[in-house]
Write a protein that holds these residues in place. Sequence first.
Motif, PDB file in Angstrom:
ATOM      1  N   GLY A   1       7.144  14.100   5.419  1.00  0.00           N
ATOM      2  CA  GLY A   1       8.251  15.060   5.453  1.00  0.00           C
ATOM      3  C   GLY A   1       9.226  14.710   4.348  1.00  0.00           C
ATOM      4  N   SER A   2      10.453  14.401   4.730  1.00  0.00           N
ATOM      5  CA  SER A   2      11.454  14.032   3.730  1.00  0.00           C
ATOM      6  C   SER A   2      11.679  12.521   3.702  1.00  0.00           C
ATOM      7  CB  SER A   2      12.774  14.756   4.022  1.00  0.00           C
ATOM      8  OG  SER A   2      13.262  14.346   5.290  1.00  0.00           O
ATOM      9  N   LYS A   3      10.817  11.785   4.385  1.00  0.00           N
ATOM     10  CA  LYS A   3      10.973  10.328   4.477  1.00  0.00           C
ATOM     11  C   LYS A   3       9.813   9.621   3.783  1.00  0.00           C
ATOM     12  CE  LYS A   3      13.536  10.521   8.705  1.00  0.00           C
ATOM     13  NZ  LYS A   3      13.915   9.846   9.899  1.00  0.00           N
ATOM     14  N   VAL A   4      10.132   8.458   3.245  1.00  0.00           N
ATOM     15  CA  VAL A   4       9.113   7.591   2.639  1.00  0.00           C
ATOM     16  C   VAL A   4       8.872   6.447   3.605  1.00  0.00           C
ATOM     17  CG1 VAL A   4       8.588   6.063   0.708  1.00  0.00           C
ATOM     18  CG2 VAL A   4       9.862   8.174   0.304  1.00  0.00           C
ATOM     19  N   ARG A   5       7.607   6.149   3.891  1.00  0.00           N
ATOM     20  CA  ARG A   5       7.306   5.043   4.795  1.00  0.00           C
ATOM     21  C   ARG A   5       6.111   4.257   4.276  1.00  0.00           C
ATOM     22  NH1 ARG A   5       4.224   7.486  10.036  1.00  0.00           N
ATOM     23  NH2 ARG A   5       2.502   8.354   8.859  1.00  0.00           N
ATOM     24  N   LEU A   6       5.993   3.020   4.749  1.00  0.00           N
ATOM     25  CA  LEU A   6       4.838   2.199   4.391  1.00  0.00           C
ATOM     26  C   LEU A   6       3.581   2.801   4.997  1.00  0.00           C
ATOM     27  CD1 LEU A   6       6.100  -1.459   4.901  1.00  0.00           C
ATOM     28  CD2 LEU A   6       5.267  -0.463   2.781  1.00  0.00           C
ATOM     29  N   ILE A   7       2.494   2.706   4.264  1.00  0.00           N
ATOM     30  CA  ILE A   7       1.229   3.182   4.829  1.00  0.00           C
ATOM     31  C   ILE A   7       0.826   2.247   5.965  1.00  0.00           C
ATOM     32  CG2 ILE A   7       0.457   4.341   2.722  1.00  0.00           C
ATOM     33  CD1 ILE A   7      -1.313   1.968   2.102  1.00  0.00           C
ATOM     34  N   PRO A   8       0.069   2.753   6.907  1.00  0.00           N
ATOM     35  CA  PRO A   8      -0.316   1.922   8.054  1.00  0.00           C
ATOM     36  C   PRO A   8      -0.970   0.608   7.616  1.00  0.00           C
ATOM     37  CG  PRO A   8      -0.939   4.201   8.409  1.00  0.00           C
ATOM     38  CD  PRO A   8      -0.460   4.095   6.998  1.00  0.00           C
ATOM     39  N   LEU A   9      -0.734  -0.419   8.373  1.00  0.00           N
ATOM     40  CA  LEU A   9      -1.235  -1.784   8.198  1.00  0.00           C
ATOM     41  C   LEU A   9      -0.553  -2.560   7.068  1.00  0.00           C
ATOM     42  CD1 LEU A   9      -5.074  -1.233   8.761  1.00  0.00           C
ATOM     43  CD2 LEU A   9      -3.313  -1.804  10.452  1.00  0.00           C
ATOM     44  N   ARG A  10       0.371  -1.937   6.365  1.00  0.00           N
ATOM     45  CA  ARG A  10       1.124  -2.647   5.323  1.00  0.00           C
ATOM     46  C   ARG A  10       2.376  -3.228   5.951  1.00  0.00           C
ATOM     47  NH1 ARG A  10      -1.108  -4.499   0.787  1.00  0.00           N
ATOM     48  NH2 ARG A  10      -2.499  -2.966  -0.058  1.00  0.00           N
ATOM     49  N   LYS A  11       2.745  -4.412   5.508  1.00  0.00           N
ATOM     50  CA  LYS A  11       3.950  -5.080   6.017  1.00  0.00           C
ATOM     51  C   LYS A  11       4.802  -5.476   4.822  1.00  0.00           C
ATOM     52  CE  LYS A  11       2.326  -6.098  10.377  1.00  0.00           C
ATOM     53  NZ  LYS A  11       2.488  -4.942  11.175  1.00  0.00           N
ATOM     54  N   LEU A  12       6.079  -5.625   5.034  1.00  0.00           N
ATOM     55  CA  LEU A  12       7.015  -6.085   4.010  1.00  0.00           C
ATOM     56  C   LEU A  12       7.711  -7.341   4.497  1.00  0.00           C
ATOM     57  CD1 LEU A  12       9.063  -3.099   2.509  1.00  0.00           C
ATOM     58  CD2 LEU A  12       7.590  -4.684   1.308  1.00  0.00           C
ATOM     59  N   ALA A  13       7.728  -8.358   3.656  1.00  0.00           N
ATOM     60  CA  ALA A  13       8.461  -9.580   3.965  1.00  0.00           C
ATOM     61  C   ALA A  13       9.803  -9.513   3.238  1.00  0.00           C
ATOM     62  CB  ALA A  13       7.668 -10.793   3.499  1.00  0.00           C
ATOM     63  N   PRO A  14      10.828 -10.156   3.788  1.00  0.00           N
ATOM     64  CA  PRO A  14      12.129 -10.157   3.124  1.00  0.00           C
ATOM     65  C   PRO A  14      12.002 -10.714   1.690  1.00  0.00           C
ATOM     66  CG  PRO A  14      12.329 -11.041   5.335  1.00  0.00           C
ATOM     67  CD  PRO A  14      10.856 -10.872   5.054  1.00  0.00           C
ATOM     68  N   GLY A  15      12.583 -10.025   0.719  1.00  0.00           N
ATOM     69  CA  GLY A  15      12.566 -10.458  -0.671  1.00  0.00           C
ATOM     70  C   GLY A  15      11.299 -10.120  -1.438  1.00  0.00           C
ATOM     71  N   GLU A  16      10.327  -9.532  -0.776  1.00  0.00           N
ATOM     72  CA  GLU A  16       9.061  -9.194  -1.431  1.00  0.00           C
ATOM     73  C   GLU A  16       9.281  -8.088  -2.465  1.00  0.00           C
ATOM     74  OE1 GLU A  16       4.624  -7.519  -0.181  1.00  0.00           O
ATOM     75  OE2 GLU A  16       6.030  -8.103   1.370  1.00  0.00           O
ATOM     76  N   ASN A  17       8.618  -8.201  -3.611  1.00  0.00           N
ATOM     77  CA  ASN A  17       8.659  -7.216  -4.694  1.00  0.00           C
ATOM     78  C   ASN A  17      10.033  -7.078  -5.328  1.00  0.00           C
ATOM     79  OD1 ASN A  17       5.890  -6.553  -4.348  1.00  0.00           O
ATOM     80  ND2 ASN A  17       6.454  -5.258  -2.617  1.00  0.00           N
ATOM     81  N   ILE A  18      10.846  -8.130  -5.229  1.00  0.00           N
ATOM     82  CA  ILE A  18      12.144  -8.132  -5.890  1.00  0.00           C
ATOM     83  C   ILE A  18      12.070  -9.154  -7.019  1.00  0.00           C
ATOM     84  CG2 ILE A  18      14.605  -8.652  -5.663  1.00  0.00           C
ATOM     85  CD1 ILE A  18      14.386  -7.712  -2.750  1.00  0.00           C
ATOM     86  N   VAL A  19      12.372  -8.704  -8.216  1.00  0.00           N
ATOM     87  CA  VAL A  19      12.370  -9.579  -9.378  1.00  0.00           C
ATOM     88  C   VAL A  19      13.806  -9.671  -9.873  1.00  0.00           C
ATOM     89  CG1 VAL A  19      11.488  -9.932 -11.727  1.00  0.00           C
ATOM     90  CG2 VAL A  19      10.016  -8.877  -9.988  1.00  0.00           C
ATOM     91  N   ALA A  20      14.301 -10.885  -9.937  1.00  0.00           N
ATOM     92  CA  ALA A  20      15.684 -11.090 -10.367  1.00  0.00           C
ATOM     93  C   ALA A  20      15.849 -10.688 -11.829  1.00  0.00           C
ATOM     94  CB  ALA A  20      16.067 -12.550 -10.185  1.00  0.00           C
ATOM     95  N   GLN A  21      17.019 -10.136 -12.154  1.00  0.00           N
ATOM     96  CA  GLN A  21      17.298  -9.761 -13.537  1.00  0.00           C
ATOM     97  C   GLN A  21      17.227 -11.009 -14.411  1.00  0.00           C
ATOM     98  OE1 GLN A  21      21.048  -7.792 -14.058  1.00  0.00           O
ATOM     99  NE2 GLN A  21      20.621  -7.255 -16.166  1.00  0.00           N
ATOM    100  N   GLY A  22      16.521 -10.908 -15.515  1.00  0.00           N
ATOM    101  CA  GLY A  22      16.371 -12.035 -16.431  1.00  0.00           C
ATOM    102  C   GLY A  22      15.250 -12.979 -16.068  1.00  0.00           C
ATOM    103  N   ALA A  23      14.464 -12.662 -15.042  1.00  0.00           N
ATOM    104  CA  ALA A  23      13.375 -13.546 -14.633  1.00  0.00           C
ATOM    105  C   ALA A  23      12.269 -13.604 -15.687  1.00  0.00           C
ATOM    106  CB  ALA A  23      12.792 -13.087 -13.300  1.00  0.00           C
TER     107      ALA A  23
END
Length: 150
Positions: free
Chosen positions: A10-32
């Motif tokens: 609909g108008s929402k974005v959600r993770l596909i089934p069976l996918r999980k997110l851990a805190p800080g995952e896929n975050i790259v610090a500026q200047g890394a």
Amino acid sequence: MMVEHTELAGSKVRLIPLRKLAPGENIVAQGAQARVRDELLPAGTAIHSAQIALAAACGYAALNVFIRPRVAILTTGDELVPVESEPAAGQIRNSNAPMLAAMVAAAGGEPWVLPTTADNAQSLDAALAQAAEADLILITAAFRQANSIW
């Protein structure tokens, strides 16, 4: 979250089934990956696919580059024979041409080995006219005195 692990519901974005997110995952610090004024491609670096990808990632659609100089290698001497030949009395193998070609290539140039030129003005004039198309001409000659070669 990674876009390829999401779906639009609909108008929402959600993770596909069976996918999980851990805190800080896929975050790259500026200047890394690099910092302002870091040298990422030193001058003189050969440009291949990886360097093009790096430049593109940094926002460069075009790079200032220099063409490799074409270096003509001209060996002269009636006593010179090709490396693969067996020299007769008073002859030597042309070892200078392959050596100079390797040195030119190692220094970043494009070697252009010309045929060995005979020891006469007409042959040398013709060879020099051909070599004039190069950015640089290296000439090496063997000199014969009496029965020895210098």
